[in-house]
Design an enzyme around this catalytic site. Structure first.
Site, PDB file in Angstrom:
ATOM      1  CG  ASN A 145      -5.234   3.427   8.560  1.00 54.21           C
ATOM      2  OD1 ASN A 145      -5.471   2.444   7.857  1.00 54.21           O
ATOM      3  ND2 ASN A 145      -4.777   4.557   8.064  1.00 54.21           N
ATOM      4  CD  GLU A 174      -1.530   4.059   8.070  1.00 53.08           C
ATOM      5  OE1 GLU A 174      -1.245   4.483   9.211  1.00 53.08           O
ATOM      6  OE2 GLU A 174      -1.664   4.794   7.078  1.00 53.08           O
ATOM      7  CD  GLU A 191      -4.626   7.616   9.776  1.00 54.00           C
ATOM      8  OE1 GLU A 191      -4.164   8.654  10.269  1.00 54.00           O
ATOM      9  OE2 GLU A 191      -4.281   6.484  10.157  1.00 54.00           O
ATOM     10  CE1 TYR A 208       0.210   2.668  13.481  1.00 56.87           C
ATOM     11  CE2 TYR A 208      -1.719   3.881  12.736  1.00 56.87           C
ATOM     12  CZ  TYR A 208      -0.509   3.273  12.470  1.00 56.87           C
ATOM     13  OH  TYR A 208      -0.018   3.254  11.185  1.00 56.87           O
ATOM     14  NE  ARG A 243      -3.424   2.310   2.825  1.00 59.41           N
ATOM     15  CZ  ARG A 243      -3.194   3.252   3.754  1.00 59.41           C
ATOM     16  NH1 ARG A 243      -2.225   3.120   4.632  1.00 59.41           N
ATOM     17  NH2 ARG A 243      -3.962   4.314   3.816  1.00 59.41           N
ATOM     18  CG  HIS A 282      -0.822   8.914   3.461  1.00 59.45           C
ATOM     19  ND1 HIS A 282      -0.964   7.572   3.718  1.00 59.45           N
ATOM     20  CD2 HIS A 282      -0.455   9.465   4.641  1.00 59.45           C
ATOM     21  CE1 HIS A 282      -0.683   7.325   4.990  1.00 59.45           C
ATOM     22  NE2 HIS A 282      -0.370   8.459   5.575  1.00 59.45           N
TER      23      HIS A 282
HETATM   24  C1  FCB Z   1      -1.051   7.210  10.693  1.00 56.96           C
HETATM   25  C2  FCB Z   1      -0.605   7.735   9.345  1.00 56.96           C
HETATM   26  C3  FCB Z   1       0.720   7.191   8.876  1.00 56.96           C
HETATM   27  C4  FCB Z   1       1.694   7.076  10.020  1.00 56.96           C
HETATM   28  C5  FCB Z   1       1.084   6.348  11.186  1.00 56.96           C
HETATM   29  C6  FCB Z   1       2.016   6.145  12.359  1.00 56.96           C
HETATM   30  O1  FCB Z   1      -1.928   8.110  11.295  1.00 56.96           O
HETATM   31  O2  FCB Z   1      -1.560   7.444   8.355  1.00 56.96           O
HETATM   32  O3  FCB Z   1       1.193   8.002   7.853  1.00 56.96           O
HETATM   33  O4  FCB Z   1       2.181   8.308  10.364  1.00 56.96           O
HETATM   34  O5  FCB Z   1      -0.052   7.034  11.636  1.00 56.96           O
END
Ligand code: FCB
Length: 469
Positions: A294, A370, A165, A296, A76, A120
């Site tokens: 995405n 992500e 995002e 985290y 990607r 992006h």
């Molecule tokens: C996301 C972004 C990516 C990267 C990660 C850690 O928010 O899409 O570009 O910075 O975080």
């Protein structure tokens, strides 16, 4: 116990143009908002910029070989708008398009599926100077650009993502100002959110009109997994507000063609939303082939008890809030382990996210576009880079994905963020997310132990037990 993913599950890695390409002045490319922002003193750690980044523009063929060596099935990447359509208007420039044609051809030659993201975060600076995402015209510019890229690459790319995002583009770019273009105007942030949604819809129409019928369309959102600090009505209301601003402002128009009424009420003091025109919602609700997610870390919120609520929601410090109309909300770090970003590690959040969209969008395949972690990786004396913490992070999150699939989530693929260390936006080069270590002095790439671990997973589809610490 180890678990197996189904055959055909896509194992990939992800990057973004400004974070890796460098070569910012080559082939007719003009500045994007990230060039301007990163060159503005005080905006990024150490004044780091993407001028050179990981020099991927010149090392493209080697980087694709590296992916092939790791046996990754998909990649990607994003296209830099000002590289293919300088200034964001008018005809494309061939050197820019040739770079992506070459990249895609290299990927296909190695049996790696290209997954293309159109945006992006690198808006051509000229479009920002004309008003940027708060202006409707930018959405039309984006649809034009989408058509240009689809004309050039539609014969060889099957999977297309419009935006990455949009929350970050709108609320970090125009609200808290920690991302480019660095504006701090809550109304501009809300206008930007709508025009990003509209841009997605218009681009989706343009892509459908240009691409072969088998092409797949998607968007990558970064929904917040929001948890309330307690079950008190005030904390539950804080959660509702953030859920509206982080999640439903994008997901509702995309999936059901309407903005949440409570969002209108929460922001009524700021705007009457008259920038939403008659047909916009029908345009935005364009059928998708998959939804990119995405993830985290989750967020814990409560009603603020003082007049200076904590805003450290993990995206960088600013005295300006990225949450228009939610001044009464404070954010907390859940206890437990964190990554180098200070983000708490919580695979259950990914499970919850997948199950949420399984319920919200029945029948729509999901893709994790992500997921990953930053750690303070350092080469050992022999040059090797061991990153057991990252392996544990990935293992835990992939186990959560598998559990969600067992419980009915239709997840088609997983893209590790990131293929290699890169320019981590306002944090510069200090935060390393890569499965491949980059020595920025020499641009040498060294696969970390997590890259080997991930390669084995991609080869077998079998997620091994958690490694011993
Ligand atoms: C996301 C972004 C990516 C990267 C990660 C850690 O928010 O899409 O570009 O910075 O975080």
């Amino acid at each position: 116990m180890s678990v197996s993913f189904p055959p055909g599950f896509l194992w990939g890695s992800a990057t973004a143009a400004y974070q890796i390409e460098g070569a910012v002045r080559e082939g007719g490319r003009t500045p994007s908002i990230w060039d301007t922002f990163s060159h503005t003193p005080g905006k990024t750690e150490n004044g780091d910029t993407g001028d050179t980044a990981t020099d991927h523009f010149h090392r493209r063929a080697d980087d694709v070989r590296l992916m092939a060596d790791l046996g990754l099935g998909a990649y990607r990447f994003s296209v830099s708008w000002p590289r293919v359509q300088p200034t964001g208007r008018g005809p494309a420039v061939q050197p820019g398009l040739d770079f992506y044609r070459g990249l895609v051809d290299d990927l296909l030659d190695h049996g790696i599926k290209p997954v293309l993201t159109l945006y992006h975060w690198d808006l051509p600076q000229e479009l920002e100077s004309a008003g940027g995402w708060p202006e409707r015209e930018t959405a039309h510019r984006f649809a034009d650009y989408a058509r240009i890229v689809a004309d050039a690459l539609g014969d060889r790319v099957d999977m297309w993502t419009t935006l990455n995002e949009p929350w970050c583009s709108a609320f970090l770019g125009y609200g808290s100002g920690v991302h480019a273009p660095g504006r701090t105007d809550p109304v501009a942030a809300l206008r930007a959110a709508h025009h990003l949604n509209l841009a997605h819809g218009l681009a989706a129409q343009a892509l459908r009109g240009t691409l072969p019928s088998h092409a797949q369309l998607s968007i990558s959102l970064n929904p917040s997994v929001v948890r309330a600090g307690s079950q008190s009505p005030a904390d539950l209301d804080a959660k509702r507000r953030i859920d509206a601003l982080a999640n439903r402002v994008f997901a509702d128009p995309l999936l059901s063609g309407a903005y949440p009424q409570d969002l209108f009420a929460d922001t009524a003091q700021l705007t009457d939303w008259s920038f939403v025109h008659g047909d916009d919602l029908a345009v935005i609700r364009h059928p998708l082939d998959s939804l990119g997610l995405n993830y985290y870390s989750p967020a814990v919120v409560s009603a603020a008890t003082d007049s200076h609520p904590e805003r450290s929601d993990g995206h960088g410090a600013s005295e300006h809030s990225p949450w228009p109309g939610a001044d009464s909300v404070s954010f907390h770090q859940p206890p437990g382990d964190r990554t180098e970003m200070g983000w708490s590690i919580d695979p259950t959040g990914l499970y919850d996210l997948l199950m949420h969209y399984t319920r919200e969008a029945p029948g729509l395949p999901l893709m994790i576009t992500e997921n990953g972690a930053a750690y303070d990786d350092k080469p050992a004396a022999d040059g090797s880079v061991h990153d057991p913490d990252r392996i544990r992070y990935l293992q835990g999150h992939l186990a959560a994905v598998h559990r969600a699939m067992d419980d009915g989530a239709d997840v088609r693929g997983y893209f590790l963020w990131s293929l290699m260390d890169n320019f981590e936006w306002a944090y510069g080069y200090g935060k390393r997310f890569g499965a491949v270590y980059v020595d920025y002095e020499t641009q040498t790439r060294t696969p970390k132990s997590s890259a080997r671990w991930y390669a084995e997973l991609a080869r077998t589809g079998v997620l091994p037990d958690m490694p011993a610490s």
